[in-house]
Structures are given as structure tokens and as C-alpha cells.
Design an enzyme around this catalytic site. Structure first.
Site, PDB file in Angstrom:
ATOM      1  N   ILE A 105      51.064   2.497  16.967  1.00 39.08           N
ATOM      2  CA  ILE A 105      49.582   3.331  17.014  1.00 39.08           C
ATOM      3  C   ILE A 105      49.908   4.537  16.245  1.00 39.08           C
ATOM      4  O   ILE A 105      50.415   5.583  16.580  1.00 39.08           O
ATOM      5  CB  ILE A 105      49.250   3.434  18.440  1.00 39.08           C
ATOM      6  CG1 ILE A 105      48.915   2.168  18.916  1.00 39.08           C
ATOM      7  CG2 ILE A 105      47.726   4.151  18.047  1.00 39.08           C
ATOM      8  CD1 ILE A 105      48.507   2.215  20.521  1.00 39.08           C
ATOM      9  N   PRO A 106      49.654   4.638  14.844  1.00 38.76           N
ATOM     10  CA  PRO A 106      50.112   5.338  13.904  1.00 38.76           C
ATOM     11  C   PRO A 106      49.718   7.169  13.998  1.00 38.76           C
ATOM     12  O   PRO A 106      48.518   7.586  13.059  1.00 38.76           O
ATOM     13  CB  PRO A 106      50.361   4.943  12.516  1.00 38.76           C
ATOM     14  CG  PRO A 106      48.857   4.083  12.659  1.00 38.76           C
ATOM     15  CD  PRO A 106      48.759   3.715  14.063  1.00 38.76           C
ATOM     16  N   CYS A 107      49.751   7.712  15.097  1.00 35.99           N
ATOM     17  CA  CYS A 107      49.256   9.012  15.299  1.00 35.99           C
ATOM     18  C   CYS A 107      50.012  10.020  14.159  1.00 35.99           C
ATOM     19  O   CYS A 107      49.246  11.135  14.003  1.00 35.99           O
ATOM     20  CB  CYS A 107      49.403   9.488  16.626  1.00 35.99           C
ATOM     21  SG  CYS A 107      51.188   9.329  17.427  1.00 35.99           S
ATOM     22  N   HIS A 108      51.201   9.674  13.647  1.00 37.93           N
ATOM     23  CA  HIS A 108      51.783  10.547  12.633  1.00 37.93           C
ATOM     24  C   HIS A 108      50.770  10.564  11.317  1.00 37.93           C
ATOM     25  O   HIS A 108      50.992  11.442  10.631  1.00 37.93           O
ATOM     26  CB  HIS A 108      53.194  10.235  12.378  1.00 37.93           C
ATOM     27  CG  HIS A 108      53.272   8.550  11.922  1.00 37.93           C
ATOM     28  ND1 HIS A 108      52.916   7.672  12.732  1.00 37.93           N
ATOM     29  CD2 HIS A 108      53.283   8.207  10.571  1.00 37.93           C
ATOM     30  CE1 HIS A 108      53.176   6.557  11.988  1.00 37.93           C
ATOM     31  NE2 HIS A 108      53.256   6.902  10.827  1.00 37.93           N
TER      32      HIS A 108
END
Length: 285
Positions: free
Chosen positions: A244-247
Site C-alpha cells: 500500500i504505497p504511502c511513500h
């Protein structure tokens, strides 16, 4: 509860040192100087990074600069509504693998994991040691220990669902972890969070690798345009980093914003994905 994890993360630590050197000397540092300060020959340094990310160290060096996030925002910002329309959703492609996900009900979340068995283990990853957790339905936690340390990372994750029953069993998680880190096969996610957090995390799943979005864009996409600060908090509480690409969420100004597992990891993730995307495009072209 905490067992000593294996000694891993060579690539990440090389990259972490490169970030520090580039920040100190600026992007004009030549390959020979950079390799020498890292204790490597230029040939070895070039071979290492070309093999790992598919581009030359000089190009990779550009991805590690502080201005890279602004360039991504200018050239590769994803409009989430469009991404959703073309199928880049939680049930679509992410990191070139298929991810399917299921969210825990609000009632289950409110019970803080009570009655839930959560398996956990340490795994090597491109970004140093990864702490991975999962239920019978899929991965529910993924964090990196490079900047925080192993004990802090474990306590951080356990504290999210304090009433769960934690079982150290990396063997049970290995098939899902292998699919995630090799980007082959299918990885199931079990998203455990409050309803608002789930909406934010679902929006993040729409952002393809090599692209970025902003906190305000996420707020717009979930019909909460004034909730930018709350969106930022929810992004920071994402329990399944990378997948889950919060970056990929940046401030509107192009600043990196925060990252729960440390800003050097966020910069490394963005650089890694940009380099991989460029390498894939070159091979396909």
C-alpha cells in the site's frame, strides 16, 4: 517475543550511504569519487546498481537527489480518478503483481484485534529487514527496521492491534512475502483500520509504481477535499508499507512529507521504483 533477525540489507545500506554522500556533496559528485567514498571500485559500484535497478549509477544518483520528488510531481503525478477508471485499483496491477485485498469490518477493528491470530516474521527485502505480519486472510502489516531498529518496529506494529494473538511463524507467511518481494504471483492483503483510513489506503492502491500523488489529491478522490491533514495522518498510519504505497504521497509543494519508517527509506523507495520503471521502459522500447 523478539528473536534476533538475520543479518541482511546490504543493498539498502549501500543506498543509504549514497544518499548521505550525495546530500553532503551535491549531485555533481562524480562516479569515481562516490564509489571511492563508499569503499568500492567504480566498476563494482556500477555493476552492483545496474544489476539491482537496471540503470547506471549516474542515472540512479539523480533519483536520490532531494529534487527528485519535485520532478516526479511535475512529470509523473497520477490523477487518482483517471487511474481508477483505467483499472489501476486495489484489484489491478501494483508493482507488477496482482494484489487482492479485503478490509476488516469497523466492528472487528474496534475490538483492537481481539480473537485474531496474527502471524509474524522477519524477511530480507530490497530495503533492509522487513517485519511482516499476516492473518489467515492475507498480509496485514509490513514495516522496515533500517531506521527504527528491530525492537521498535516490532513494538510499533504490535501496538496497532494490542489484543491480537501474535504467533511467530515466518513459514506461514513466506508464500505471500515471496510473491510481494519477487513481484510474481498474487499477494492477498487484510487491511485492518478505521473506515476513513481504509478509504485513504484504497486510494493509495490506485497510484502505480513510478508515479506519485499528493495528500490533497487523495482527499479529493475520497470526497473529503478539506480533510488534507486527516489524510496525511491516515497515510502515516498505513500498516502495509510498500504494497500500500504511502511513500508515493507527497506534499503539494513537492516536499517529501513524512514517512513512518524514516525519510531515507521513503527516498530509497521512490528512487528504486523510478529506476525500475525506467529500466522496464528501456527493455520494452
Amino acid at each position: 517475543m523478539l528473536h534476533q533477525p538475520p543479518e541482511t540489507g546490504y543493498h539498502y545500506h549501500v543506498m543509504r550511504r549514497a544518499i548521505e554522500l550525495i546530500d553532503a556533496a551535491g549531485p555533481g559528485m562524480g562516479l569515481n569519487d562516490l564509489a571511492a567514498q563508499m569503499g568500492m571500485s567504480p566498476a563494482h559500484f556500477q555493476r552492483l546498481f545496474s544489476q539491482w535497478v537496471g540503470v547506471s549509477p549516474k542515472r540512479y544518483q539523480q533519483y536520490l537527489t532531494l529534487d527528485h520528488a519535485k520532478a516526479l510531481l511535475r512529470d509523473n503525478m497520477t490523477t487518482l480518478e483517471v487511474s481508477h477508471r483505467v483499472g489501476l485499483s486495489g484489484n489491478g496491477r501494483l508493482h507488477d503483481l496482482f494484489v487482492r485485498w479485503e478490509a476488516m469490518s469497523p466492528g472487528e477493528y474496534a475490538r483492537a484485534g481481539e480473537g485474531l491470530d496474527i502471524f509474524w516474521g522477519w524477511f530480507d527485502s530490497p530495503f533492509d529487514l522487513a517485519l511482516v505480519m499476516g492473518t489467515s486472510k492475507g498480509l496485514c502489516g509490513l514495516g522496515f527496521a533500517a531506521e527504527t531498529g528491530t525492537e521498535a518496529a516490532l513494538q510499533d506494529m504490535v501496538g496497532r492491534w494490542p489484543k491480537a494473538n501474535y504467533i511467530e511463524d515466518p513459514v506461514a507467511l513466506k508464500p505471500l512475502v515471496d510473491a510481494a518481494f519477487t513481484q510474481k504471483g498474487e499477494t492477498a492483503l487484510h487491511m485492518i483500520g478505521a473506515p476513513f483510513q481504509i478509504k485513504v489506503w484504497e486510494a493509495l492502491l490506485h497510484v502505480p509504481s513510478g508515479h506519485v500523488t499528493t495528500y490533497s489529491e487523495i482527499a479529493q478522490s475520497i470526497d473529503k477535499p478539506k480533510a488534507v491533514r486527516a489524510v496525511g495522518t491516515a497515510v502515516g498510519r498505513n500498516p502495509v508499507s510498500w504494497l500500500i504505497p504511502c511513500h508515493r504521497a507527497l506534499r503539494k509543494s513537492g516536499a517529501l512529507g513524512g514517512y513512518h519508517w524514516g525519510l531515507p527509506v521513503k527516498r530509497a523507495l521512490l528512487a528504486y521504483e523510478s529506476a525500475r520503471a525506467e529500466g522496464d521502459a528501456a527493455r520494452q522500447g
